[in-house]
Design a protein around this motif. Structure first.
Motif, mmCIF file in Angstrom:
data_model
loop_
_atom_site.group_PDB
_atom_site.id
_atom_site.type_symbol
_atom_site.label_atom_id
_atom_site.label_comp_id
_atom_site.label_asym_id
_atom_site.label_seq_id
_atom_site.Cartn_x
_atom_site.Cartn_y
_atom_site.Cartn_z
ATOM 1 N N UNK A 1 0.870 -1.207 -0.050
ATOM 2 C CA UNK A 1 -0.080 -0.086 0.133
ATOM 3 C C UNK A 1 0.759 1.308 0.010
ATOM 4 N N UNK A 2 1.966 1.277 0.778
ATOM 5 C CA UNK A 2 2.927 2.448 0.841
ATOM 6 C C UNK A 2 3.456 2.623 -0.472
ATOM 7 N N UNK A 3 3.795 1.315 -1.382
ATOM 8 C CA UNK A 3 4.459 1.774 -2.457
ATOM 9 C C UNK A 3 3.356 2.249 -3.641
ATOM 10 N N UNK A 4 2.411 1.898 -3.699
ATOM 11 C CA UNK A 4 1.342 2.104 -4.566
ATOM 12 C C UNK A 4 1.041 3.730 -4.143
ATOM 13 N N UNK A 5 0.857 4.088 -2.939
ATOM 14 C CA UNK A 5 0.624 5.390 -2.614
ATOM 15 C C UNK A 5 1.887 6.186 -2.854
#
Lengths: 231, 59
Positions: free
Chosen positions: A191-195
């Motif tokens: 999720x952090x990467x996508x964000x």
């Protein structure tokens, strides 16, 4: 302009989607490790916004150096775009950090923490550059002044980056990109990467749109000066 | 649940803020393009663009 708008809206949609994932899909953290486990999800906004701010301040540095050393109009436009994007993302980071600090630490700001203060200074620098430029007539002298601030202010970026690696006072240390592989689980990391990717696309789109905006303003001023001369 | 409600409001508020910022950039750009087009049309009327001036020519 169409490309800039497409990049901008793709980034915005990505941010919306990743925050939805952060809210509904990302796992909760242990109630023992955090005072306020719900507030921990601000992390999915705060970290990518800080990442985007570093990209924007990088653009401000390159644009400032390009103006000071090459007198390039294109580089001046990059300076303008970088400072505006740096201001917006800097404020997002500071604001989300204050909200988290208030929930987790019981105080929104700690004046003894190095990272908080260096990042706060960076945001203040962006405020000064943007407001100062908008209140001054455009000219070589004023451009030189603001470009010098953009150039030398960049020293705060590596200082902010290494701050929690050297002095961990209040702000948590790094959770990704560490020697031990990081301290977050794979779902949180995803999720952090996508964000982070969405914020990157968004801020690049914003800088493209802002660069074009400055170009249009310059063309308009030149055309108005030409028309005034004829009249 | 209370914490999640605050968080949802916070997320939504920040999304609205960046949507407004984006909207102002796009609108400023559109307004500037319109003003530029208007000024350009005043500075170089279409009749004069091909080297002739039909308005002043009685024939």
């Amino acid at each position: 302009m169409k490309l800039a708008n497409a990049v901008l809206f793709t980034g915005f949609a990505g941010i919306g989607g990743s925050l939805l994932l952060a809210f509904l899909w990302a796992p909760s953290v242990s109630i023992d490790a955090f005072e306020s486990p719900a507030a921990q999800r601000i992390f999915y906004w705060h970290v990518p916004a800080a990442w985007a701010a570093f990209i924007a301040f990088g653009a401000l540095f390159i644009g400032s150096a390009g103006w000071l050393f090459k007198r390039s109009e294109r580089m001046w436009r990059l300076h303008v775009a970088g400072s505006e994007a740096g201001l917006a993302t800097g404020l997002m980071t500071v604001w989300s950090g204050c909200v988290w600090g208030a929930a987790e630490w019981g105080t929104p700001w700690d004046w003894t923490d190095v990272r908080l203060n260096t990042f706060g200074l960076l945001t203040l620098l962006a405020i000064y550059v943007v407001l100062g430029r908008n209140s001054q007539p455009d000219g070589v002298e004023s451009r030189d002044t603001f470009a010098a601030f953009g150039l030398y202010g960049f020293v705060l970026v590596p200082l902010t980056y290494i701050a929690t690696r050297i002095w961990t006072i209040r702000h948590p240390g790094p959770v990704v990109g560490t020697d031990d592989g990081g301290s977050i689980n794979s779902d949180m990391g995803l999720v952090l990467l996508v964000s982070a990717l969405s914020f990157t696309v968004f801020i690049v789109g914003h800088m493209m749109a802002s660069t074009r905006l400055t170009l249009l303003e310059q063309r308009l001023q030149a055309l108005q000066a030409e028309t005034d001369k004829v009249i | 649940m209370e914490g999640m409600t605050y968080l949802a409001v916070g997320y939504f508020g920040m999304l609205v803020a960046i949507a407004l910022w984006t909207y102002t950039v796009v609108q400023r750009s559109r307004r500037l393009e319109d003003r530029l087009a208007a000024l350009e049309s005043v500075a170089s009327p279409p009749a004069a663009s091909d080297g002739t001036n039909n308005e002043l020519d009685p024939n």
